[in-house]
Design a protein around this motif. Structure first.
Motif, PDB file in Angstrom:
ATOM      1  N   GLY A 157      16.045  39.909   0.865  1.00 61.62           N
ATOM      2  CA  GLY A 157      16.995  38.829   0.586  1.00 61.62           C
ATOM      3  C   GLY A 157      16.395  37.444   0.707  1.00 61.62           C
ATOM      4  O   GLY A 157      17.069  36.526   1.171  1.00 61.62           O
ATOM      5  N   VAL A 158      15.159  37.289   0.270  1.00 62.31           N
ATOM      6  CA  VAL A 158      14.484  36.013   0.459  1.00 62.31           C
ATOM      7  C   VAL A 158      14.309  35.209  -0.834  1.00 62.31           C
ATOM      8  O   VAL A 158      13.606  34.211  -0.830  1.00 62.31           O
ATOM      9  N   LEU A 159      14.948  35.651  -1.896  1.00 64.47           N
ATOM     10  CA  LEU A 159      14.714  34.965  -3.167  1.00 64.47           C
ATOM     11  C   LEU A 159      15.061  33.481  -3.088  1.00 64.47           C
ATOM     12  O   LEU A 159      14.263  32.635  -3.507  1.00 64.47           O
ATOM     13  N   ILE A 160      16.228  33.152  -2.542  1.00 68.00           N
ATOM     14  CA  ILE A 160      16.622  31.741  -2.501  1.00 68.00           C
ATOM     15  C   ILE A 160      15.676  30.931  -1.608  1.00 68.00           C
ATOM     16  O   ILE A 160      15.168  29.888  -2.050  1.00 68.00           O
ATOM     17  N   PRO A 161      15.380  31.364  -0.381  1.00 63.01           N
ATOM     18  CA  PRO A 161      14.417  30.593   0.415  1.00 63.01           C
ATOM     19  C   PRO A 161      13.043  30.490  -0.253  1.00 63.01           C
ATOM     20  O   PRO A 161      12.383  29.456  -0.164  1.00 63.01           O
ATOM     21  N   LEU A 162      12.626  31.565  -0.926  1.00 60.41           N
ATOM     22  CA  LEU A 162      11.344  31.536  -1.643  1.00 60.41           C
ATOM     23  C   LEU A 162      11.373  30.475  -2.739  1.00 60.41           C
ATOM     24  O   LEU A 162      10.456  29.665  -2.858  1.00 60.41           O
TER      25      LEU A 162
ATOM     26  N   LYS B 168       7.238  28.786 -16.480  1.00 66.21           N
ATOM     27  CA  LYS B 168       5.991  29.464 -16.101  1.00 66.21           C
ATOM     28  C   LYS B 168       6.015  29.856 -14.623  1.00 66.21           C
ATOM     29  O   LYS B 168       5.565  30.938 -14.258  1.00 66.21           O
ATOM     30  N   THR B 169       6.554  28.971 -13.790  1.00 70.07           N
ATOM     31  CA  THR B 169       6.652  29.274 -12.364  1.00 70.07           C
ATOM     32  C   THR B 169       7.572  30.465 -12.144  1.00 70.07           C
ATOM     33  O   THR B 169       7.252  31.376 -11.367  1.00 70.07           O
ATOM     34  N   ILE B 170       8.703  30.469 -12.823  1.00 74.45           N
ATOM     35  CA  ILE B 170       9.662  31.574 -12.686  1.00 74.45           C
ATOM     36  C   ILE B 170       9.010  32.886 -13.133  1.00 74.45           C
ATOM     37  O   ILE B 170       9.145  33.907 -12.467  1.00 74.45           O
ATOM     38  N   ARG B 171       8.276  32.841 -14.230  1.00 73.77           N
ATOM     39  CA  ARG B 171       7.603  34.060 -14.702  1.00 73.77           C
ATOM     40  C   ARG B 171       6.544  34.537 -13.709  1.00 73.77           C
ATOM     41  O   ARG B 171       6.382  35.738 -13.472  1.00 73.77           O
ATOM     42  N   GLU B 172       5.815  33.594 -13.106  1.00 72.46           N
ATOM     43  CA  GLU B 172       4.787  33.972 -12.130  1.00 72.46           C
ATOM     44  C   GLU B 172       5.418  34.586 -10.881  1.00 72.46           C
ATOM     45  O   GLU B 172       4.921  35.584 -10.347  1.00 72.46           O
ATOM     46  N   ILE B 173       6.525  34.006 -10.419  1.00 73.71           N
ATOM     47  CA  ILE B 173       7.234  34.568  -9.259  1.00 73.71           C
ATOM     48  C   ILE B 173       7.717  35.978  -9.600  1.00 73.71           C
ATOM     49  O   ILE B 173       7.587  36.901  -8.794  1.00 73.71           O
ATOM     50  N   SER B 174       8.250  36.144 -10.796  1.00 75.81           N
ATOM     51  CA  SER B 174       8.716  37.453 -11.242  1.00 75.81           C
ATOM     52  C   SER B 174       7.566  38.459 -11.243  1.00 75.81           C
ATOM     53  O   SER B 174       7.695  39.569 -10.737  1.00 75.81           O
ATOM     54  N   LYS B 175       6.433  38.027 -11.784  1.00 77.99           N
ATOM     55  CA  LYS B 175       5.251  38.901 -11.866  1.00 77.99           C
ATOM     56  C   LYS B 175       4.788  39.337 -10.482  1.00 77.99           C
ATOM     57  O   LYS B 175       4.492  40.509 -10.257  1.00 77.99           O
ATOM     58  N   GLN B 176       4.766  38.399  -9.550  1.00 78.51           N
ATOM     59  CA  GLN B 176       4.248  38.710  -8.216  1.00 78.51           C
ATOM     60  C   GLN B 176       5.243  39.434  -7.311  1.00 78.51           C
ATOM     61  O   GLN B 176       4.848  40.078  -6.346  1.00 78.51           O
ATOM     62  N   THR B 177       6.541  39.278  -7.582  1.00 73.54           N
ATOM     63  CA  THR B 177       7.547  39.898  -6.709  1.00 73.54           C
ATOM     64  C   THR B 177       8.230  41.109  -7.343  1.00 73.54           C
ATOM     65  O   THR B 177       8.980  41.801  -6.656  1.00 73.54           O
ATOM     66  N   SER B 178       8.018  41.307  -8.616  1.00 74.12           N
ATOM     67  CA  SER B 178       8.689  42.367  -9.389  1.00 74.12           C
ATOM     68  C   SER B 178      10.204  42.152  -9.471  1.00 74.12           C
ATOM     69  O   SER B 178      10.956  43.080  -9.758  1.00 74.12           O
ATOM     70  N   ILE B 179      10.647  40.938  -9.216  1.00 74.17           N
ATOM     71  CA  ILE B 179      12.056  40.595  -9.420  1.00 74.17           C
ATOM     72  C   ILE B 179      12.186  40.169 -10.881  1.00 74.17           C
ATOM     73  O   ILE B 179      11.427  39.309 -11.350  1.00 74.17           O
TER      74      ILE B 179
ATOM     75  N   VAL C 131      16.988  37.756 -13.251  1.00 76.39           N
ATOM     76  CA  VAL C 131      17.617  37.580 -11.930  1.00 76.39           C
ATOM     77  C   VAL C 131      17.228  36.218 -11.346  1.00 76.39           C
ATOM     78  O   VAL C 131      18.070  35.464 -10.854  1.00 76.39           O
ATOM     79  N   ILE C 132      15.945  35.911 -11.422  1.00 74.87           N
ATOM     80  CA  ILE C 132      15.473  34.631 -10.876  1.00 74.87           C
ATOM     81  C   ILE C 132      16.104  33.471 -11.645  1.00 74.87           C
ATOM     82  O   ILE C 132      16.616  32.517 -11.054  1.00 74.87           O
ATOM     83  N   TYR C 133      16.094  33.576 -12.954  1.00 81.04           N
ATOM     84  CA  TYR C 133      16.672  32.514 -13.780  1.00 81.04           C
ATOM     85  C   TYR C 133      18.168  32.368 -13.492  1.00 81.04           C
ATOM     86  O   TYR C 133      18.692  31.257 -13.434  1.00 81.04           O
ATOM     87  N   GLY C 134      18.853  33.487 -13.256  1.00 80.93           N
ATOM     88  CA  GLY C 134      20.276  33.437 -12.927  1.00 80.93           C
ATOM     89  C   GLY C 134      20.535  32.660 -11.643  1.00 80.93           C
ATOM     90  O   GLY C 134      21.464  31.862 -11.559  1.00 80.93           O
TER      91      GLY C 134
END
Length: 153
Positions: free
Chosen positions: A21-26, A40-51, A55-58
């Motif tokens: 449950g750390v997506l928001i603090p991250l 690009k940042t959102i895609r990199e976070i997605s790549k590294q976290t598998s989220i 979901v991140i964009y939402g």
């Protein structure tokens, strides 16, 4: 995205490794370090976290605390809570937008100023109020607001 941005994202993700449950603090931490969350940042976070990116964009688009565009050096938050609204906050915002030549909630082309209209700054006794970076200004008039802006130019 340059190497240092990827390093910042990588190091930040490591701080939260193994926690749930750390997506928001991250996202808050990455934004704090990079200034905003680009695609690009959102895609990199997605790549590294598998989220999933969706979901991140939402999350990023749901919460107003997240920015997807760069902000100006000086962040102006104009309070539009009830007390400030009654005390003429719309006129304060209008003075700022006219003075800076930007649209509501915009950023100047030189990235010197970003303006945000916020629900409450928590200083109703100073209404109408605004914050520029970490400094609070109250009992504003359009003329007083313009003078304050001049000190940041």
């Amino acid at each position: 995205m340059n190497v240092s941005e990827i390093d910042i994202i990588d190091l930040t993700i490591r701080e939260f490794e193994g926690k749930k449950g750390v997506l928001i603090p991250l996202l808050q931490k990455v934004q704090e370090k990079l200034g905003f969350l680009s695609n690009k940042t959102i895609r990199e976070i997605s790549k590294q976290t598998s989220i999933p990116v969706s979901v991140i964009y939402g999350v990023v688009t749901f919460y107003t605390q997240f920015r997807t565009k760069p902000i100006g050096k000086n962040l102006i938050r104009v309070c539009h809570g009830t007390a400030c609204h009654v005390a003429n906050a719309p006129k304060i915002s209008e003075a700022i937008y006219t003075e800076l030549g930007i649209e509501p909630n915009g950023t100047t082309e030189d990235l010197k100023f970003t303006v945000e209209e916020v629900a409450c700054l928590g200083c109703c006794s100073l209404a109408p109020a605004m914050m520029i970076n970490e400094k609070t200004y109250g009992r504003l008039t359009p003329a007083k607001t313009r003078k304050i802006l001049d000190t940041y130019r």
